[in-house]
Write an enzyme that holds these catalytic residues in place. Structure first.
Site, short mmCIF file in Angstrom:
data_model
loop_
_atom_site.label_atom_id
_atom_site.label_comp_id
_atom_site.label_asym_id
_atom_site.label_seq_id
_atom_site.Cartn_x
_atom_site.Cartn_y
_atom_site.Cartn_z
N ASP A 7 1.46 6.63 5.29
CA ASP A 7 0.50 5.63 4.81
C ASP A 7 1.01 4.89 3.59
O ASP A 7 0.27 4.11 2.98
CB ASP A 7 -0.85 6.30 4.51
CG ASP A 7 -2.03 5.38 4.76
OD1 ASP A 7 -1.85 4.35 5.42
OD2 ASP A 7 -3.13 5.69 4.29
N LYS A 38 -10.29 13.05 7.60
CA LYS A 38 -9.81 12.72 8.94
C LYS A 38 -9.82 13.96 9.83
O LYS A 38 -9.79 15.09 9.34
CB LYS A 38 -8.38 12.18 8.87
CG LYS A 38 -8.22 10.85 8.18
CD LYS A 38 -6.75 10.46 8.12
CE LYS A 38 -6.56 9.12 7.43
NZ LYS A 38 -7.07 8.00 8.24
N ARG A 45 -7.46 -0.41 1.03
CA ARG A 45 -7.90 -1.73 0.56
C ARG A 45 -8.34 -1.68 -0.90
O ARG A 45 -8.28 -2.69 -1.61
CB ARG A 45 -9.00 -2.27 1.46
CG ARG A 45 -10.29 -1.47 1.45
CD ARG A 45 -11.14 -1.72 2.69
NE ARG A 45 -10.54 -1.14 3.89
CZ ARG A 45 -11.07 -1.22 5.10
NH1 ARG A 45 -12.22 -1.82 5.28
NH2 ARG A 45 -10.46 -0.67 6.14
N ASP A 50 -2.68 10.56 3.20
CA ASP A 50 -4.08 10.16 3.37
C ASP A 50 -4.83 11.19 4.19
O ASP A 50 -4.79 11.20 5.42
CB ASP A 50 -4.16 8.79 4.05
CG ASP A 50 -5.59 8.30 4.18
OD1 ASP A 50 -6.46 8.84 3.47
OD2 ASP A 50 -5.83 7.38 4.97
N GLU A 60 -9.54 3.69 1.89
CA GLU A 60 -9.04 3.71 0.51
C GLU A 60 -7.92 2.72 0.25
O GLU A 60 -7.72 2.27 -0.87
CB GLU A 60 -8.55 5.13 0.15
CG GLU A 60 -7.14 5.48 0.58
CD GLU A 60 -6.90 5.43 2.08
OE1 GLU A 60 -5.79 5.10 2.50
OE2 GLU A 60 -7.84 5.73 2.86
N LYS A 73 0.85 -1.20 0.00
CA LYS A 73 0.00 0.00 0.00
C LYS A 73 0.88 1.24 0.00
O LYS A 73 1.74 1.41 0.86
CB LYS A 73 -0.90 0.00 1.23
CG LYS A 73 -1.75 1.27 1.39
CD LYS A 73 -2.52 1.27 2.70
CE LYS A 73 -3.23 2.59 2.96
NZ LYS A 73 -3.89 2.63 4.28
N ASP A 94 -12.24 7.06 3.39
CA ASP A 94 -11.05 6.89 4.21
C ASP A 94 -10.67 5.41 4.34
O ASP A 94 -9.69 5.08 4.99
CB ASP A 94 -11.26 7.50 5.60
CG ASP A 94 -9.97 7.65 6.37
OD1 ASP A 94 -8.89 7.71 5.73
OD2 ASP A 94 -10.00 7.70 7.62
#
Length: 511
Positions: free
Chosen positions: A302, A291, A365, A284, A363, A279, A361
């Protein structure tokens, strides 16, 4: 990176700026762990320990004047904690003690380490720990006369915290200094530590500097002149036309488009083929499901999974492992721009399955789904993915232990590799009864479920795109970025977690 050599010098005669010796906790007080220091010096140090506040506990480091009996300037006492029942110390204990010591030696030119190093495993642990502890990220610091270069070669100051570079050179004192296997062990430790440092540097980079396109450039630079490694980059237009709906959807809210980077190491006669999917959300914000502002700065981390994958593939090539490894770096920036994906959007992942976006959020996956399908399509024996995927991972396991789930056999193989490498991973289930949590009313699957079991819900989502293929999912959300104080060989900021476990896994597959 710090230079390291093996040496058989007597610790009392080493003319280094610092000599590192181990201490341990005993029922009677403190023991100095050394079979090379003279008995009278050992007795003297052990009697002084209470006055010096030395307990021998793990992570404890005390620096004292070396005195006339030693050629070094400073004596450094690093704690091992208690011995195992058989009177020995675990390799991870040695690794951690060496790293805790070298973290405290910033600014010095030379140090000698006299920890137990009488076999290949101990030499590997001490060397690796010492190099992992000798790290600083200095890219953005400017301090006049102290300006120097960090491990990436970019300008910066000579310290992360205190204005000083890591110790410049280390001698590992061992009777096996001329042993061929010991030299190989030390060389491996150097490659592993360099890979961890490279992952840390990427995680610590500022998001205005590191975004999908520049991450792709970094992958090309890392693989340059590394034998049998090829880098392929799909840009945002190619991803959209190729049907990579996850990367396209997550990246469309940013002015800086997504990338899928394949880093393939292909030795002449591989024993097998392994895929590593990482990933790589370079920042993010949460997208439209934004967030909270507090702590959002840590979301530059991230992309730690992709950083670990890139570093692992390059290290596998440098170690000449006889196993083919392809890394899939799923890179995007998750921003709430005017073109951002919305809750209730339905997107089509590479391969055709549809996803209802309930939370922008969640995202990571989504981009990982594209990478997983692509990896399986390319025909690998086993697929591992690694991601800072869920806050629920930290709720379940804290911020120092990562989770692993997936096919039972592969999950257990990853856990064994983690134990060998010294990284903390814990096996988690993927309960069949939780699959209803990610059912969608309009698509094949929803990208988010209820709060409870959030880490497992995310794992089940990924499993949707893997099917029965041998696979494991590594959730490193907490351990990837240390927002607290340094400990052992672990610095603040990016930790490089996962690199050692992935390499150990590959080495197991290479046999």
């Amino acid at each position: 990176m710090t230079d390291v050599t093996l040496s058989s010098k007597n610790p009392t005669a080493v003319k280094a700026e610092a000599l590192v010796v181990a201490t341990a906790q005993t029922s009677d007080g403190v023991a100095v762990v050394s079979d090379q220091l003279p008995t009278d010096l050992l007795t003297e140090l052990e009697s002084l320990a209470p006055q010096l506040g030395v307990t021998g506990a793990r992570d404890e480091v005390r620096k004292i004047p070396a005195g006339p009996k030693l050629a070094a300037d400073v004596l450094v006492l690093t704690g091992l904690g208690e011995r195992a029942e058989d009177g020995t110390f675990a390799t991870e204990t040695l690794r951690r003690a060496a790293g805790a010591a070298t973290r405290e030696l910033a600014g010095l030119r030379s140090a000698a380490i006299a920890l137990p190093a009488s076999d290949d495993d101990e030499i590997t642990a001490v060397t690796e720990g010492a190099l992992l502890g000798a790290y600083a990220f200095n890219r953005y610091r400017t301090s006049g006369k102290d300006a120097g270069k960090d491990s990436t070669g970019k300008d910066g100051a000579k310290a992360a915290k205190n204005g000083k570079d890591p110790v410049a050179s280390i001698e590992i004192l061992t009777p096996l200094h001329k042993n061929a296997k010991a030299k190989v062990a030390a060389e491996r430790a150097e490659i592993v530590a360099a890979a961890v440092h490279a992952a840390r540097d990427l995680v610590n980079a500022a998001p205005n500097e590191l975004y999908p396109a520049t991450f792709a450039d970094a992958a090309k630079a890392a693989a340059k002149d590394v034998r049998h490694v090829k880098v392929t980059v799909l840009d945002d237009k190619q991803l959209a036309s190729g049907g990579y709906g996850g990367l396209t959807a997550v990246g469309q809210g940013s002015s800086r488009g997504p990338r899928l980077v394949k880093v393939a190491y292909t030795p002449a006669k591989p024993n097998g083929k392994v895929a590593l999917v990482g990933k790589g959300i370079t920042f993010d914000s949460g997208g439209i499901s934004i967030k909270p502002a507090a702590g959002m700065e840590a979301m530059k981390s991230d992309m730690a999974g992709a950083a670990a994958v890139l570093s692992t593939v390059v290290a596998a090539a440098k170690l000449n492992l006889p196993v083919a490894v392809t890394g899939y770096l799923c890179l995007a920036e998750n921003m709430p721009g005017g073109n951002a994906q919305r809750p209730a959007d339905v997107i089509t992942i590479y391969g055709g399955k549809t996803v209802e976006v309930l939370n922008t959020d969640a995202e990571g996956r989504i981009v990982m789904a594209d990478g997983l399908v692509s990896a399986i399509e390319d025909g690998h024996d086993v697929v591992l993915d690694i991601a800072t995927l869920t806050g629920a991972q930290m709720v379940a396991l804290g911020n120092r232990t990562s989770a692993v789930m997936g096919t039972d056999e592969v999950r257990d193989e990853v856990k064994a590799a983690a134990d060998t490498s010294g990284e903390l991973f814990w096996p988690m289930p993927l309960p069949e009864e939780l699959k209803s949590n990610i059912k969608s009313k309009v698509a094949d699957v929803a990208n988010s479920g209820p709060r409870w079991g959030g880490m497992l819900n995310a794992g089940l989502f990924l499993q949707t795109f893997v099917g029965d293929h041998p696979w494991a999912h590594l959730d490193i959300a907490g351990p990837a970025f240390n927002e607290g104080g340094a400990h052992g060989y672990t610095p603040g900021g990016g930790t490089g977690v996962g690199v050692r476990t992935l390499l150990s896994f590959l080495e197991g597959r290479a046999k």
